[in-house]
Design an enzyme around this catalytic site. Structure first.
Site, short mmCIF file in Angstrom:
data_model
loop_
_atom_site.label_atom_id
_atom_site.label_comp_id
_atom_site.label_asym_id
_atom_site.label_seq_id
_atom_site.Cartn_x
_atom_site.Cartn_y
_atom_site.Cartn_z
N GLY A 52 0.76 -1.24 0.00
CA GLY A 52 0.00 0.00 0.00
C GLY A 52 0.79 1.29 0.00
CG ASP A 98 -8.34 0.71 9.67
OD1 ASP A 98 -9.13 1.64 9.77
OD2 ASP A 98 -8.70 -0.47 9.48
#
Ligand code: IMP
Ligand code: MG
Length: 187
Positions: free
Chosen positions: A43, A102
């Site tokens: 990512g 997150d």
């Protein structure tokens, strides 16, 4: 691909401007040391590629593999691989870089591993931060943008392996999640 996006949260221009400012912040921290940047695959590749080209300081670049999302947007067991060996970390200042913070499980697990392999210091940098989702105590030292609790894609972030190559960050249309069961999941 663009048709699958409900709305754009961060435009190419906004990303570019913020990355320049983040780089200035980071360069000031490492004015007297050559840091090792450890970027989390896959990512962070787009973010780190842009970031390092704005950093006018000597640095080293390493990567680590982390797979945490096994099905769609649900987190699975975290697996780490390819961590830099001890001789590359011992005594060094490390900047750990990911696309998004997150629950915090990924970065906190990698940070602990880097520390146990002898890094002198581990700071963290994320493009995006979703503070409401945090499950472990961790705040990043450098944050590009705080975002709402929404699954986002683009600029490196994927859903079921897709959308990493979008030049902006956007939210997916609900119908994409609904039809995702047949899509392959990549780390
Ligand atoms: P954490 O361990 O829960 O903090 O998760 C971090 C990883 O989950 C990130 O490196 C991403 O790969 C993935 N992730 C979390 N939220 C999103 C999202 O909104 N879009 C895409 N990937 C996400
Ligand atoms: Mg990731």
């Amino acid at each position: 691909m663009h048709d699958d996006i409900e709305r754009i949260l961060l435009t190419e221009h906004e990303l570019r401007v913020r990355v320049v400012h983040l780089a200035a912040e980071i360069a000031a921290v490492y004015a007297h040391d050559e840091p090792t940047l450890v970027a989390v695959l896959k990512g962070s590749v787009v973010f780190v590629a842009d970031l390092i080209r704005c950093l006018p300081i000597p640095l080293r670049l390493a990567f680590v593999w982390a797979e945490s999302y096994r099905q769609g947007t649900r987190a699975g067991r975290l697996e780490l691989s390819g961590l830099p060996p001890e001789e590359d970390l011992r005594g060094r200042r490390v900047l750990l870089i990911d696309d998004i913070l997150d629950s915090g499980r990924t970065l906190s697990a990698i940070r602990a591993e880097l520390g146990s392999r002898g890094a002198r210091e581990v700071r963290t940098c994320v493009l995006l931060d979703k503070p409401v989702r945090r499950a472990v105590e961790l705040e990043a030292d450098h944050v590009g943008f705080r975002v709402e609790d929404l699954f986002v894609v683009g600029y490196g972030l994927d859903f079921a392996g897709r959308y990493r190559n979008l030049p902006y960050v956007g939210a997916l249309k609900p119908r994409v999640f609904a039809s995702a069961s047949g899509m392959e999941r990549a780390p």
